[in-house]
Design a protein around this motif. Structure first.
Motif, PDB file in Angstrom:
ATOM      1  N   TYR A   9     -13.677 -13.062 -11.738  1.00 42.86           N
ATOM      2  CA  TYR A   9     -12.543 -13.534 -12.245  1.00 42.86           C
ATOM      3  C   TYR A   9     -12.818 -14.935 -12.436  1.00 42.86           C
ATOM      4  O   TYR A   9     -12.012 -15.078 -14.181  1.00 42.86           O
ATOM      5  CB  TYR A   9     -11.893 -14.459 -10.492  1.00 42.86           C
ATOM      6  N   GLN A  13     -10.964 -15.338 -16.121  1.00 46.97           N
ATOM      7  CA  GLN A  13     -10.676 -16.671 -16.703  1.00 46.97           C
ATOM      8  C   GLN A  13     -10.481 -17.396 -18.069  1.00 46.97           C
ATOM      9  O   GLN A  13      -9.623 -17.982 -19.222  1.00 46.97           O
ATOM     10  CB  GLN A  13      -9.851 -17.669 -15.558  1.00 46.97           C
ATOM     11  N   TYR A  16      -9.748 -15.158 -21.019  1.00 46.59           N
ATOM     12  CA  TYR A  16      -8.069 -15.261 -21.843  1.00 46.59           C
ATOM     13  C   TYR A  16      -7.468 -16.451 -22.539  1.00 46.59           C
ATOM     14  O   TYR A  16      -7.437 -16.977 -22.488  1.00 46.59           O
ATOM     15  CB  TYR A  16      -7.735 -14.894 -20.040  1.00 46.59           C
ATOM     16  N   ILE A  29      -4.445 -20.355 -15.434  1.00 50.99           N
ATOM     17  CA  ILE A  29      -4.468 -19.038 -14.645  1.00 50.99           C
ATOM     18  C   ILE A  29      -5.328 -19.506 -13.756  1.00 50.99           C
ATOM     19  O   ILE A  29      -6.219 -19.523 -14.027  1.00 50.99           O
ATOM     20  CB  ILE A  29      -4.575 -17.604 -16.160  1.00 50.99           C
ATOM     21  N   ILE A  31      -6.508 -16.269 -11.540  1.00 50.58           N
ATOM     22  CA  ILE A  31      -6.791 -14.738 -11.156  1.00 50.58           C
ATOM     23  C   ILE A  31      -7.935 -14.579  -9.927  1.00 50.58           C
ATOM     24  O   ILE A  31      -8.948 -15.365  -9.480  1.00 50.58           O
ATOM     25  CB  ILE A  31      -7.794 -13.554 -12.158  1.00 50.58           C
ATOM     26  N   GLU A  35      -4.491  -9.498  -8.134  1.00 50.08           N
ATOM     27  CA  GLU A  35      -3.627 -10.813  -8.531  1.00 50.08           C
ATOM     28  C   GLU A  35      -3.538 -11.475  -9.507  1.00 50.08           C
ATOM     29  O   GLU A  35      -4.803 -11.658 -10.103  1.00 50.08           O
ATOM     30  CB  GLU A  35      -2.695 -11.277  -7.010  1.00 50.08           C
ATOM     31  N   ALA A  36      -3.045 -11.758 -10.496  1.00 51.95           N
ATOM     32  CA  ALA A  36      -3.104 -13.000 -11.650  1.00 51.95           C
ATOM     33  C   ALA A  36      -2.045 -13.183 -11.517  1.00 51.95           C
ATOM     34  O   ALA A  36      -0.435 -13.252 -11.169  1.00 51.95           O
ATOM     35  CB  ALA A  36      -3.719 -12.263 -13.032  1.00 51.95           C
ATOM     36  N   ARG A  37      -2.030 -14.659 -11.325  1.00 48.05           N
ATOM     37  CA  ARG A  37      -0.895 -16.145 -11.723  1.00 48.05           C
ATOM     38  C   ARG A  37      -0.883 -16.871 -13.338  1.00 48.05           C
ATOM     39  O   ARG A  37      -1.940 -17.177 -13.418  1.00 48.05           O
ATOM     40  CB  ARG A  37      -0.649 -17.022 -11.058  1.00 48.05           C
ATOM     41  N   ALA A  65      -0.145 -11.096 -16.847  1.00 51.29           N
ATOM     42  CA  ALA A  65      -0.310 -11.121 -15.182  1.00 51.29           C
ATOM     43  C   ALA A  65      -0.744  -9.512 -15.369  1.00 51.29           C
ATOM     44  O   ALA A  65      -1.532 -10.008 -14.400  1.00 51.29           O
ATOM     45  CB  ALA A  65       1.396 -11.684 -14.970  1.00 51.29           C
ATOM     46  N   PHE A  68      -4.261  -8.823 -15.881  1.00 46.32           N
ATOM     47  CA  PHE A  68      -5.162  -9.894 -15.285  1.00 46.32           C
ATOM     48  C   PHE A  68      -5.460  -9.754 -13.971  1.00 46.32           C
ATOM     49  O   PHE A  68      -6.704  -8.885 -13.065  1.00 46.32           O
ATOM     50  CB  PHE A  68      -5.283 -10.981 -15.741  1.00 46.32           C
ATOM     51  N   ALA A  69      -4.088  -9.250 -13.357  1.00 46.54           N
ATOM     52  CA  ALA A  69      -3.796  -8.675 -12.398  1.00 46.54           C
ATOM     53  C   ALA A  69      -5.537  -7.306 -12.154  1.00 46.54           C
ATOM     54  O   ALA A  69      -5.687  -7.166 -11.411  1.00 46.54           O
ATOM     55  CB  ALA A  69      -2.790  -8.084 -11.750  1.00 46.54           C
ATOM     56  N   SER A  72      -9.010  -7.786 -12.822  1.00 46.76           N
ATOM     57  CA  SER A  72      -9.615  -8.184 -11.775  1.00 46.76           C
ATOM     58  C   SER A  72     -10.707  -7.675 -10.906  1.00 46.76           C
ATOM     59  O   SER A  72     -11.678  -7.143  -9.833  1.00 46.76           O
ATOM     60  CB  SER A  72      -8.841  -9.113 -10.348  1.00 46.76           C
TER      61      SER A  72
END
Length: 148
Positions: A9, A13, A16, A29, A31, A35-37, A65, A68-69, A72
């Motif tokens: 993760y 990050q 990215y 970001i 991760i 999930e990713a935010r 988003a 990257f979800a 992961s």
């Protein structure tokens, strides 16, 4: 969560944030598993001629988003967006834009992920879903991934 996945993760990050396109957006970001935010501060240079944020910014936030979800859950190969559907709901011109992505389905050959973009007050701005497939490049060879 295993140390290996935590490192994965963190490597995603870094990858990215090191992408040249993100020097324009300056995102944050986070991760986690499936999930990713992502969050960005909106600026006028993201606007179209009518003074609101251009649709390409919405797409980027949604796709990133969801992507990257999915990433992961794949520790070896670089993922590719095969298709992505975007629904723009409301315009925004300032403040913070944040996206949340999550994996909703997975088979041996493809992943499906959904994402939603919100403004700083928690109002939904856009949503999307995409199909993602494993690419040939190895993650360890991607710019920024293996850097500690």
């Amino acid at each position: 969560m295993t140390t290996h996945m935590t490192q994965h993760y963190q490597s995603l990050q870094r990858m990215y944030l090191s992408a040249p396109i993100n020097q324009l957006y300056l995102p944050e970001i986070v991760i986690t598993e499936g999930e990713a935010r992502i969050g960005i501060e909106l600026r006028e240079d993201f606007h179209h001629a009518a003074g609101a944020v251009h649709g390409s910014v919405y797409f980027k936030m949604l796709d990133d988003a969801a992507y990257f979800a999915v990433s992961s859950l794949e520790p070896e190969l670089f993922m590719l967006t095969a298709s992505f559907t975007t629904y723009l709901i409301r315009p925004v011109s300032s403040g913070v834009m944040r996206s949340e992505g999550r994996v909703v389905s997975r088979t041996r050959s493809q992943f499906i992920a959904e994402s939603v973009v919100y403004d700083g007050r928690g109002r939904e701005l856009a949503r999307g879903s995409g199909i993602f497939v494993k690419g040939r490049p190895r993650l360890k060879d991607a710019a920024g991934y293996g850097v500690d």
